[in-house]
Motif scaffolding. Structure first.
Motif, short mmCIF file in Angstrom:
data_model
loop_
_atom_site.label_atom_id
_atom_site.label_comp_id
_atom_site.label_asym_id
_atom_site.label_seq_id
_atom_site.Cartn_x
_atom_site.Cartn_y
_atom_site.Cartn_z
N PHE A 119 56.16 147.91 35.13
CA PHE A 119 55.34 146.61 34.80
C PHE A 119 54.08 146.94 34.38
N ALA A 120 53.42 146.06 33.54
CA ALA A 120 52.03 146.24 32.82
C ALA A 120 51.66 144.83 32.64
N PHE A 121 50.28 144.70 32.41
CA PHE A 121 49.73 143.42 32.09
C PHE A 121 49.56 143.56 30.49
N GLN A 122 50.34 142.30 29.99
CA GLN A 122 50.38 142.39 28.35
C GLN A 122 49.08 141.75 27.89
N LEU A 123 48.44 140.94 28.61
CA LEU A 123 47.26 140.42 28.53
C LEU A 123 46.35 140.53 29.70
N ASN A 124 45.21 140.89 29.60
CA ASN A 124 44.47 140.99 30.85
C ASN A 124 42.81 140.86 30.43
N ASN A 125 42.18 140.32 31.45
CA ASN A 125 40.73 140.28 31.25
C ASN A 125 39.99 140.66 32.67
N HIS A 140 32.16 130.09 40.33
CA HIS A 140 33.19 130.68 40.43
C HIS A 140 34.10 131.23 39.37
N ARG A 141 35.27 132.14 39.21
CA ARG A 141 35.88 132.66 38.11
C ARG A 141 37.44 132.15 38.12
N VAL A 142 37.93 131.69 37.14
CA VAL A 142 39.14 131.14 37.01
C VAL A 142 39.79 131.94 35.97
N LEU A 143 41.21 132.34 36.40
CA LEU A 143 42.15 132.93 35.40
C LEU A 143 43.30 132.06 35.60
N ALA A 175 50.57 132.69 19.86
CA ALA A 175 49.70 131.35 20.13
C ALA A 175 48.80 131.86 21.43
N LEU A 176 49.51 132.70 22.59
CA LEU A 176 48.85 132.82 23.62
C LEU A 176 47.69 133.95 23.48
N GLU A 177 47.91 134.64 22.66
CA GLU A 177 46.99 135.98 22.40
C GLU A 177 45.87 135.20 21.81
N GLU A 178 46.19 134.09 20.75
CA GLU A 178 45.14 133.46 20.16
C GLU A 178 44.13 132.48 21.14
N GLU A 179 44.81 131.99 22.15
CA GLU A 179 44.31 131.21 23.08
C GLU A 179 43.16 132.25 23.89
N ASN A 180 43.85 133.32 24.25
CA ASN A 180 43.11 134.51 24.98
C ASN A 180 42.06 134.83 24.24
N ARG A 181 42.08 135.07 22.98
CA ARG A 181 40.76 135.52 22.14
C ARG A 181 39.68 134.42 22.21
N THR A 182 39.99 133.24 22.38
CA THR A 182 39.09 132.15 22.51
C THR A 182 38.49 132.03 23.91
N HIS A 183 39.22 131.96 24.93
CA HIS A 183 38.82 131.60 26.28
C HIS A 183 38.67 132.97 27.10
N ARG A 184 39.38 134.10 27.01
CA ARG A 184 39.20 135.25 27.65
C ARG A 184 39.48 134.72 29.02
N ASP A 185 40.62 134.02 29.42
CA ASP A 185 40.87 133.70 30.79
C ASP A 185 42.45 133.77 31.13
N LEU A 186 43.21 134.49 30.40
CA LEU A 186 44.57 134.76 30.59
C LEU A 186 45.11 135.91 31.11
N VAL A 187 45.96 136.17 31.99
CA VAL A 187 46.61 137.33 32.48
C VAL A 187 48.38 137.11 32.45
N GLN A 188 48.71 138.16 31.67
CA GLN A 188 50.19 137.64 31.57
C GLN A 188 50.84 139.33 31.89
N GLY A 189 51.81 139.03 32.64
CA GLY A 189 52.63 140.09 33.18
C GLY A 189 53.95 140.41 32.57
N ARG A 190 54.38 141.55 32.43
CA ARG A 190 55.54 141.97 31.84
C ARG A 190 56.74 141.57 32.82
N PHE A 191 57.23 140.27 32.71
CA PHE A 191 58.35 139.75 33.33
C PHE A 191 58.58 138.38 32.86
#
Length: 350
Positions: free
Chosen positions: A82-88, A125-128, A142-158
């Protein structure tokens, strides 16, 4: 007029019947004292504890990470790489964050995430948003671009799929334990739910405690749900997957509020318990029972779907509606926008 009842009224009066009755009672009491552990009567776990200035420093820390396995960081239940592919990292080591909100979202639900950012996701509060992996390189880009804009995605390796929802729920617990241990409360919710965040923050700080709580699971519980065996049900579970006829008491997973110690206890249990795909049942039912915890009902703090529709369809500013924390799931984007408008108008006149 009702007759006055004497102590012992209704018990058998015949000596033979009385002897039989006594023997049955004695056998029953003997059975309770000697039956196997899994059949014994279970004591109700203690209710939640609010932290106050008098006890906040005397309790142990909620995240004893040294109790986890050495390879825990790279493990998610039975996923060994397991790893976080996207993280903030919005918590930044803060020890004073009152509320962390982790939202289950599907990769394609871009509009739902945008609606939350524009409405109840705004504030102190904080929202992810929690996601699984996608198979298309274009979708990942597309998800990586969305995350660069908002910095609020957490994506796991599954893989993000319906039967992998338990991975997502446990990933929420894992992320909180590793990256936001200072949050006083964790709300796990879905992206089609309305959260009255101004009222929720007031509720946590005033009706509960701004210092947090222990052993708290606040939700809408189901106490007696049968396992669905019908092939026509999307919730069908085979006897191999779950041999019992009934589930333990569990929470409706669209809104569950955890205290931090519960986050750790459930995460640790999840890491050493066999995977089961219905996350509501597994995390807030089976794991809660294993950790000897109990659920606290939200009760009237939730608007039913009927109440939501009556509210969004009215010309009222919402001032005649009682305090509520959540609107029921499966809401449309327009419903969420209208509810947020009503919340803002209500606070402006209060």
């Amino acid at each position: 007029m009702l007759e006055k009842r004497r102590y012992g009224a209704g018990l058998p009066t015949s000596p033979l019947l009385a002897a039989i009755f006594t023997a049955v009672v004695c056998l029953f009491l003997w059975y309770l004292s000697s039956c196997p552990e899994h059949l014994a009567v279970q004591l109700v776990a203690p209710s939640y504890l609010l932290l106050l200035p008098g006890n906040v420093t005397s309790l142990p820390p909620p995240y004893p990470m040294h109790k986890l396995a050495p390879d825990d960081r790279a493990t998610l239940i039975d996923v060994k790489d397991f790893a976080f592919q996207l993280n903030n990292y919005p918590c930044n080591g803060s020890n004073s964050l009152l509320l962390l909100v982790l939202v289950h979202s599907a990769p394609g639900n871009v509009d739902k995430r945008r609606t939350i950012r524009e409405t109840w996701g705004r504030g102190a509060h904080r929202v992810l948003f929690l996601l699984g992996a996608v198979q298309s390189p274009a979708d990942q880009a597309a998800l990586e671009e969305e995350n660069r804009t908002h910095r609020d995605l957490v994506q796991g390796r599954f893989l993000d799929s319906y039967r992998n929802m338990t991975y997502k729920h446990v990933m929420a617990l894992k992320w909180t334990a590793y990256y936001c241990p200072g949050a006083r409360y964790l709300l796990k919710t879905d992206d089609d739910v309305f959260v009255n965040t101004p009222a929720l923050l007031d509720f946590l700080a005033q009706d509960l405690s701004p210092w947090g709580a222990r052993r708290l699971i606040l939700c809408e519980p189901f106490s007696s749900a049968y396992v669905k065996r019908s092939y026509r049900s999307k919730w069908r579970v085979s006897p191999l997957e779950y041999p019992g006829r009934m589930y333990p008491a569990y929470c409706a997973g669209w809104a569950v509020l955890y205290s931090p110690d519960v986050v750790f206890l459930l995460y640790r249990e999840a890491q050493r318990t066999e995977y089961f795909w219905i996350d509501d049942v597994h995390v807030t039912g089976t794991l809660v029972a294993r950790a000897n915890l109990t659920q606290t009902p939200l009760g009237s703090l939730v608007l039913s779907s009927h109440q939501v529709q009556a509210l969004v369809g009215s010309r009222s500013n919402g001032s005649d509606v009682g305090v509520f924390l959540f609107g029921s799931p499966n809401l449309s984007l327009s419903d969420i926008h209208r509810l947020w408008q009503l919340v803002q108008e209500r606070r402006a006149v209060s």
